[in-house]
Design a protein around this motif. Sequence first.
Motif, mmCIF file in Angstrom:
data_model
loop_
_atom_site.group_PDB
_atom_site.id
_atom_site.type_symbol
_atom_site.label_atom_id
_atom_site.label_comp_id
_atom_site.label_asym_id
_atom_site.label_seq_id
_atom_site.Cartn_x
_atom_site.Cartn_y
_atom_site.Cartn_z
ATOM 1 N N ALA A 212 0.832 -1.210 0.000
ATOM 2 C CA ALA A 212 0.000 0.000 0.000
ATOM 3 C C ALA A 212 0.862 1.253 0.000
ATOM 4 O O ALA A 212 0.601 2.207 -0.757
ATOM 5 N N ALA A 213 1.896 1.285 0.849
ATOM 6 C CA ALA A 213 2.779 2.444 0.903
ATOM 7 C C ALA A 213 3.516 2.631 -0.420
ATOM 8 O O ALA A 213 3.636 3.757 -0.928
ATOM 9 N N ALA A 214 3.996 1.542 -0.998
ATOM 10 C CA ALA A 214 4.759 1.629 -2.238
ATOM 11 C C ALA A 214 3.913 2.172 -3.381
ATOM 12 O O ALA A 214 4.352 3.042 -4.148
ATOM 13 N N VAL A 215 2.703 1.664 -3.514
ATOM 14 C CA VAL A 215 1.837 2.111 -4.603
ATOM 15 C C VAL A 215 1.473 3.585 -4.429
ATOM 16 O O VAL A 215 1.517 4.372 -5.389
ATOM 17 N N ALA A 216 1.118 3.978 -3.210
ATOM 18 C CA ALA A 216 0.746 5.373 -2.964
ATOM 19 C C ALA A 216 1.915 6.311 -3.223
ATOM 20 O O ALA A 216 1.754 7.386 -3.826
ATOM 21 N N LEU A 217 3.102 5.938 -2.796
ATOM 22 C CA LEU A 217 4.274 6.789 -3.005
ATOM 23 C C LEU A 217 4.655 6.867 -4.477
ATOM 24 O O LEU A 217 5.001 7.938 -4.993
ATOM 25 N N ILE B 245 10.765 4.820 -5.641
ATOM 26 C CA ILE B 245 10.676 3.869 -4.537
ATOM 27 C C ILE B 245 11.521 2.624 -4.791
ATOM 28 O O ILE B 245 11.755 2.226 -5.935
ATOM 29 N N THR B 246 11.948 2.019 -3.686
ATOM 30 C CA THR B 246 12.585 0.706 -3.698
ATOM 31 C C THR B 246 11.998 -0.088 -2.549
ATOM 32 O O THR B 246 11.957 0.392 -1.407
ATOM 33 N N VAL B 247 11.534 -1.305 -2.840
ATOM 34 C CA VAL B 247 10.928 -2.161 -1.825
ATOM 35 C C VAL B 247 11.885 -3.299 -1.496
ATOM 36 O O VAL B 247 12.294 -4.051 -2.386
ATOM 37 N N MET C 133 12.411 -9.421 2.763
ATOM 38 C CA MET C 133 13.326 -10.502 3.138
ATOM 39 C C MET C 133 12.908 -11.868 2.590
ATOM 40 O O MET C 133 13.751 -12.742 2.379
ATOM 41 N N ALA C 134 11.621 -12.073 2.365
ATOM 42 C CA ALA C 134 11.145 -13.347 1.834
ATOM 43 C C ALA C 134 11.316 -13.387 0.310
ATOM 44 O O ALA C 134 11.515 -12.354 -0.335
ATOM 45 N N PRO C 135 11.224 -14.562 -0.280
ATOM 46 C CA PRO C 135 11.338 -14.651 -1.743
ATOM 47 C C PRO C 135 10.077 -14.223 -2.483
ATOM 48 O O PRO C 135 10.032 -14.273 -3.710
ATOM 49 N N GLN C 136 9.052 -13.795 -1.741
ATOM 50 C CA GLN C 136 7.813 -13.353 -2.366
ATOM 51 C C GLN C 136 7.172 -12.272 -1.522
ATOM 52 O O GLN C 136 7.458 -12.144 -0.331
ATOM 53 N N LEU C 137 6.305 -11.473 -2.136
ATOM 54 C CA LEU C 137 5.541 -10.467 -1.413
ATOM 55 C C LEU C 137 4.363 -11.115 -0.688
ATOM 56 O O LEU C 137 4.049 -12.276 -0.902
ATOM 57 N N GLY D 252 0.813 -11.126 -5.949
ATOM 58 C CA GLY D 252 1.208 -11.405 -7.336
ATOM 59 C C GLY D 252 1.090 -10.191 -8.240
ATOM 60 O O GLY D 252 2.053 -9.811 -8.918
ATOM 61 N N PRO D 253 -0.079 -9.532 -8.281
ATOM 62 C CA PRO D 253 -0.200 -8.320 -9.095
ATOM 63 C C PRO D 253 0.784 -7.231 -8.678
ATOM 64 O O PRO D 253 1.314 -6.507 -9.533
ATOM 65 N N ALA D 254 1.058 -7.099 -7.372
ATOM 66 C CA ALA D 254 2.001 -6.079 -6.910
ATOM 67 C C ALA D 254 3.416 -6.383 -7.382
ATOM 68 O O ALA D 254 4.184 -5.466 -7.702
ATOM 69 N N THR D 255 3.763 -7.665 -7.435
ATOM 70 C CA THR D 255 5.095 -8.048 -7.907
ATOM 71 C C THR D 255 5.304 -7.593 -9.345
ATOM 72 O O THR D 255 6.359 -7.049 -9.703
ATOM 73 N N VAL D 256 4.289 -7.803 -10.168
ATOM 74 C CA VAL D 256 4.376 -7.370 -11.566
ATOM 75 C C VAL D 256 4.413 -5.848 -11.644
ATOM 76 O O VAL D 256 5.202 -5.265 -12.396
ATOM 77 N N TRP D 257 3.585 -5.186 -10.875
ATOM 78 C CA TRP D 257 3.469 -3.725 -10.919
ATOM 79 C C TRP D 257 4.766 -3.054 -10.478
ATOM 80 O O TRP D 257 5.213 -2.068 -11.047
ATOM 81 N N LEU D 258 5.401 -3.590 -9.434
ATOM 82 C CA LEU D 258 6.619 -2.984 -8.914
ATOM 83 C C LEU D 258 7.829 -3.240 -9.808
ATOM 84 O O LEU D 258 8.711 -2.395 -9.920
ATOM 85 N N GLY D 259 7.878 -4.412 -10.397
ATOM 86 C CA GLY D 259 8.955 -4.711 -11.342
ATOM 87 C C GLY D 259 10.341 -4.543 -10.750
ATOM 88 O O GLY D 259 10.659 -5.090 -9.677
ATOM 89 N N GLU D 260 11.179 -3.756 -11.405
ATOM 90 C CA GLU D 260 12.569 -3.601 -10.991
ATOM 91 C C GLU D 260 12.724 -2.795 -9.702
ATOM 92 O O GLU D 260 13.833 -2.702 -9.156
ATOM 93 N N ARG D 261 11.643 -2.221 -9.217
ATOM 94 C CA ARG D 261 11.710 -1.487 -7.952
ATOM 95 C C ARG D 261 11.655 -2.407 -6.739
ATOM 96 O O ARG D 261 11.726 -1.949 -5.603
ATOM 97 N N LEU D 262 11.565 -3.692 -6.988
ATOM 98 C CA LEU D 262 11.404 -4.680 -5.934
ATOM 99 C C LEU D 262 12.687 -5.499 -5.762
ATOM 100 O O LEU D 262 13.254 -5.995 -6.727
ATOM 101 N N ARG D 263 13.116 -5.636 -4.497
ATOM 102 C CA ARG D 263 14.276 -6.467 -4.169
ATOM 103 C C ARG D 263 13.832 -7.555 -3.202
ATOM 104 O O ARG D 263 13.676 -7.304 -2.003
ATOM 105 N N LEU D 264 13.611 -8.743 -3.745
ATOM 106 C CA LEU D 264 13.166 -9.869 -2.940
ATOM 107 C C LEU D 264 14.353 -10.562 -2.282
ATOM 108 O O LEU D 264 15.502 -10.403 -2.699
#
Length: 431
Positions: free
Chosen positions: A15-20, A27-29, A32-36, A208-220
């Motif tokens: 929620a914070a990532a999408v709003a920001l 943004i960078t998320v 620690m887990a291998p998934q959101l 799942g949808p958030a993973t696609v939406w965030l793309g390269e901004r996500l560090r799992l």
Amino acid sequence: MSRVAIVGGGWAGIAAAVALADAGHDITVFEMAPQLGGRARSVAGEPPYDNGQHILIGAYRDSLALMARLGVDASRVLKRLPLALPYPGEPGLRLPPGSPLIAFTRGVLAHRGWPWSARLGLLMAAGGWLARGFRCDASLSVADLCAGLPAAVKRDLVEPLCVAALNTPAPQANAQVFLRVLKDALFSGPGSADLLLPRRALSELLAGPATVWLGERLRLATRVQRIEPGWRVDGEAFDAVVLACTSVEAARLTAELAPAWSATAGALGFEPIITVYLSSPGSALASPMLALREGPDAPAQFVFDHGALGGAPGRFAFVVSGAAAWVERGGCAEAVLAQARREIDWATPPVIDKVLTEKRATFACTPGLQRATGRIAPGLWAAGDYIAGPYPATLEGAVRAGLAAAQGVGADAGAGTGAKGAASGSPTNTP
């Protein structure tokens, strides 16, 4: 535009990532887990299992709006049902459509399983809560609040709703938070009390949808080790940070930055949830969800028919909330199986399929509980279902905390009070 780190990828972090991001921030998320998904996630299986049987209600408007923002059609992934608490062989309480106050009154009066004295007693109590603005003394437990209610009402309505919403048994549960849940669910508008049961694996609702939406901004699979004033996340410079991780992780990361805030976050107790999946090919429940009467040899309070929800036919999820005593005893799978065999008619003998135990499922929502504030320091915010606010540890509470943190970061950036170091942070009592 500010460069913002979000530490944690559960519903609050998403929620914070999408709003920001929507507000134009870079943004960078870090997750620690291998998934959101945090605790509201799916685990391996065919089809996947859910880490607990999470449900939403119609009043969860911010959660539903976030899903829509990520392209999720709620009508396809959630089954909407009018609020009903049927028990095996009993219709239970059912609310008809319409104006919330009228629907509640009609539903209670139509409940044939309660004597007239019980129905009138509940309506009188609810009228008193309404007249007092759904507020009470902060020191009261749910059991204290409802002490005068008829035993049948407490057994069939108050206790299951309390443990479902707060994951805390009524004698230890915060009455003020319970009243807020009742207010929003039963009296905040048509459809607010509707149950929204997942038709898909839990990760498909948001993670799942958030993973696609965030793309390269996500560090799992990246656990943040240290945050320093400035703000530096493991040495990488940012203008602001949102801690959307667990309260335990947030307390660790702020121990030196904001000791008072860290101590409050770290002092929270927890309540576990155990989900026991049973398999019974060819079987089906009378409703997608049934309430169960908890007892010394009956751990589960609810059971869900995954086949009726578009999932695996013959798979049934039995939920044991507020499960601390059963965790201490080493589990309850066999007790749940015996309970299921006693209370439900099966086409084929049920067997234990899988057991999932989340020992820190939620914070223990007790009377007078101190919860940490969202704002820790200029440019440093916390988001999670444990943050001070009117809701217990729910998906909606997490989403609202994430949105509030995003707004706070934006306000700090507008005021020019971003990366300037840390403050002590102070606890806040829940309303």
